[in-house]
Design a protein around this motif. Structure first.
Motif, PDB file in Angstrom:
ATOM      1  N   LYS A 100      35.138  36.408  38.366  1.00 12.01           N
ATOM      2  CA  LYS A 100      34.916  36.022  39.767  1.00 12.01           C
ATOM      3  C   LYS A 100      36.249  35.697  40.444  1.00 12.01           C
ATOM      4  CE  LYS A 100      32.412  32.498  42.423  1.00 12.01           C
ATOM      5  NZ  LYS A 100      33.372  31.452  42.713  1.00 12.01           N
ATOM      6  N   ARG A 101      37.084  34.896  39.773  1.00 12.19           N
ATOM      7  CA  ARG A 101      38.384  34.556  40.344  1.00 12.19           C
ATOM      8  C   ARG A 101      39.241  35.812  40.541  1.00 12.19           C
ATOM      9  NH1 ARG A 101      37.818  29.888  37.334  1.00 12.19           N
ATOM     10  NH2 ARG A 101      38.852  30.731  35.513  1.00 12.19           N
ATOM     11  N   GLU A 102      39.201  36.711  39.573  1.00 13.89           N
ATOM     12  CA  GLU A 102      39.967  37.953  39.674  1.00 13.89           C
ATOM     13  C   GLU A 102      39.492  38.783  40.864  1.00 13.89           C
ATOM     14  OE1 GLU A 102      40.174  41.829  36.927  1.00 13.89           O
ATOM     15  OE2 GLU A 102      40.771  39.984  35.907  1.00 13.89           O
ATOM     16  N   ALA A 103      38.196  38.891  41.057  1.00 11.82           N
ATOM     17  CA  ALA A 103      37.643  39.656  42.175  1.00 11.82           C
ATOM     18  C   ALA A 103      37.990  39.019  43.520  1.00 11.82           C
ATOM     19  CB  ALA A 103      36.130  39.782  42.026  1.00 11.82           C
ATOM     20  N   GLU A 104      38.112  37.708  43.549  1.00 13.06           N
ATOM     21  CA  GLU A 104      38.420  36.984  44.782  1.00 13.06           C
ATOM     22  C   GLU A 104      39.916  36.733  44.941  1.00 13.06           C
ATOM     23  OE1 GLU A 104      35.968  33.540  44.167  1.00 13.06           O
ATOM     24  OE2 GLU A 104      34.185  34.537  44.973  1.00 13.06           O
ATOM     25  N   SER A 105      40.728  37.378  44.105  1.00  7.69           N
ATOM     26  CA  SER A 105      42.192  37.224  44.119  1.00  7.69           C
ATOM     27  C   SER A 105      42.600  35.760  44.007  1.00  7.69           C
ATOM     28  CB  SER A 105      42.796  37.842  45.374  1.00  7.69           C
ATOM     29  OG  SER A 105      42.653  39.227  45.333  1.00  7.69           O
ATOM     30  N   GLN A 106      41.954  35.063  43.101  1.00  8.88           N
ATOM     31  CA  GLN A 106      42.305  33.669  42.833  1.00  8.88           C
ATOM     32  C   GLN A 106      42.869  33.557  41.421  1.00  8.88           C
ATOM     33  OE1 GLN A 106      38.754  31.365  43.377  1.00  8.88           O
ATOM     34  NE2 GLN A 106      39.093  31.161  45.568  1.00  8.88           N
ATOM     35  N   LEU A 107      43.697  32.576  41.228  1.00  7.83           N
ATOM     36  CA  LEU A 107      44.290  32.329  39.927  1.00  7.83           C
ATOM     37  C   LEU A 107      44.118  30.860  39.589  1.00  7.83           C
ATOM     38  CD1 LEU A 107      46.039  33.449  37.574  1.00  7.83           C
ATOM     39  CD2 LEU A 107      48.049  32.825  38.912  1.00  7.83           C
ATOM     40  N   LEU A 108      43.527  30.586  38.447  1.00  2.00           N
ATOM     41  CA  LEU A 108      43.390  29.208  37.980  1.00  2.00           C
ATOM     42  C   LEU A 108      44.662  28.837  37.235  1.00  2.00           C
ATOM     43  CD1 LEU A 108      41.754  26.621  37.484  1.00  2.00           C
ATOM     44  CD2 LEU A 108      40.869  27.702  35.414  1.00  2.00           C
ATOM     45  N   VAL A 109      45.323  27.797  37.709  1.00  2.55           N
ATOM     46  CA  VAL A 109      46.575  27.344  37.108  1.00  2.55           C
ATOM     47  C   VAL A 109      46.359  25.925  36.599  1.00  2.55           C
ATOM     48  CG1 VAL A 109      49.010  26.861  37.515  1.00  2.55           C
ATOM     49  CG2 VAL A 109      47.924  28.784  38.668  1.00  2.55           C
ATOM     50  N   LYS A 110      46.642  25.732  35.313  1.00  3.79           N
ATOM     51  CA  LYS A 110      46.527  24.412  34.714  1.00  3.79           C
ATOM     52  C   LYS A 110      47.911  23.778  34.701  1.00  3.79           C
ATOM     53  CE  LYS A 110      42.637  25.895  31.965  1.00  3.79           C
ATOM     54  NZ  LYS A 110      42.131  26.235  30.658  1.00  3.79           N
ATOM     55  N   GLY A 150      58.669  16.042  34.410  1.00  2.00           N
ATOM     56  CA  GLY A 150      58.474  17.452  34.715  1.00  2.00           C
ATOM     57  C   GLY A 150      57.029  17.894  34.553  1.00  2.00           C
ATOM     58  N   VAL A 151      56.834  19.223  34.544  1.00  2.00           N
ATOM     59  CA  VAL A 151      55.486  19.788  34.444  1.00  2.00           C
ATOM     60  C   VAL A 151      55.477  20.998  33.524  1.00  2.00           C
ATOM     61  CG1 VAL A 151      54.773  19.061  36.761  1.00  2.00           C
ATOM     62  CG2 VAL A 151      55.795  21.305  36.447  1.00  2.00           C
ATOM     63  N   VAL A 152      54.274  21.294  33.012  1.00  2.00           N
ATOM     64  CA  VAL A 152      54.014  22.527  32.281  1.00  2.00           C
ATOM     65  C   VAL A 152      52.939  23.251  33.079  1.00  2.00           C
ATOM     66  CG1 VAL A 152      53.171  23.559  30.137  1.00  2.00           C
ATOM     67  CG2 VAL A 152      54.581  21.496  30.050  1.00  2.00           C
ATOM     68  N   ILE A 153      53.228  24.495  33.447  1.00  2.00           N
ATOM     69  CA  ILE A 153      52.321  25.297  34.263  1.00  2.00           C
ATOM     70  C   ILE A 153      51.786  26.426  33.401  1.00  2.00           C
ATOM     71  CG2 ILE A 153      52.160  26.784  36.292  1.00  2.00           C
ATOM     72  CD1 ILE A 153      54.579  25.167  37.418  1.00  2.00           C
ATOM     73  N   ASP A 154      50.459  26.498  33.271  1.00  4.28           N
ATOM     74  CA  ASP A 154      49.807  27.517  32.450  1.00  4.28           C
ATOM     75  C   ASP A 154      48.894  28.357  33.332  1.00  4.28           C
ATOM     76  OD1 ASP A 154      48.463  29.051  30.602  1.00  4.28           O
ATOM     77  OD2 ASP A 154      47.716  27.375  29.417  1.00  4.28           O
ATOM     78  N   THR A 155      49.235  29.649  33.488  1.00  4.61           N
ATOM     79  CA  THR A 155      48.435  30.544  34.315  1.00  4.61           C
ATOM     80  C   THR A 155      47.421  31.340  33.498  1.00  4.61           C
ATOM     81  OG1 THR A 155      49.948  32.413  34.109  1.00  4.61           O
ATOM     82  CG2 THR A 155      50.365  30.844  35.904  1.00  4.61           C
TER      83      THR A 155
END
Length: 177
Positions: A100-110, A150-155
């Motif tokens: 669903k996210r892929e179809a809506e051009s969305q990316l879940l980033v943790k 800092g941060v850790v970004i996981d796509t």
């Protein structure tokens, strides 16, 4: 775990295609989330392989309130129940959300940070990630004090470690090599 994902993938793809064809992605997403939550309950999971429990009973147990047995989602659940695959619902729901996210051009980033991000920082990070990945960004944040800063970004496909702990680990590796 890998086997459950492998078994769930065709069901998730079928659910996604049915939902997209009928223009009901949000409704299916909610229904799958409910059914997955029910399937995670240990008492319900025990019923999944009980030969005394009919597939229709399993479907009725996993249907959201107010949804009829003639709904397309009920037919989807009936297929899962017939093949005794109701335990796969959590994986099916997760994969469905990815499609669903892929179809809506969305990316879940943790995003894991040493301290909680305020609203301005989160918006700035979303804008930066949107420019980089050229997709709408949905942030899922958590705090881990062991990062020190800092941060850790996981796509999902890429991890960007900007934490102090990560930098120290890289420095230690460089010094010992």
């Amino acid at each position: 775990m890998a086997q459950a994902i492998t078994l769930a993938r065709p069901y998730a793809r079928a659910a996604f295609e049915l939902a997209r064809a009928s223009g009901a992605l949000p409704a299916w997403s909610q229904a799958l989330a409910f059914a997955a939550a029910v399937a995670k309950d240990a008492r319900v999971a025990a019923l999944g392989n009980d030969p005394r429990v009919l597939p229709e009973q399993l479907v009725a147990l996993h249907l959201p309130q107010g949804m009829g047995a003639q709904a397309p989602f009920a037919g989807f659940l009936a297929e899962l129940a017939e093949h005794r695959r109701m335990a796969l619902l959590p994986e099916v729901a997760d994969l469905f959300e990815q499609y669903k996210r892929e179809a809506e051009s969305q990316l879940l980033v943790k995003v894991t940070s040493a301290m909680a991000l305020d609203a301005a920082q989160a918006e700035q990070l979303k804008a930066s990630l949107k420019r980089r990945f050229k997709r709408d960004i949905e942030l899922e944040t958590q705090v881990d004090a062991s990062l020190l800063g800092g941060v850790v970004i996981d796509t999902g496909s890429e991890v960007i470690d900007g934490s102090v702990r990560g930098r120290l680990a890289r420095l230690s590796g460089a010094l010992t090599a």
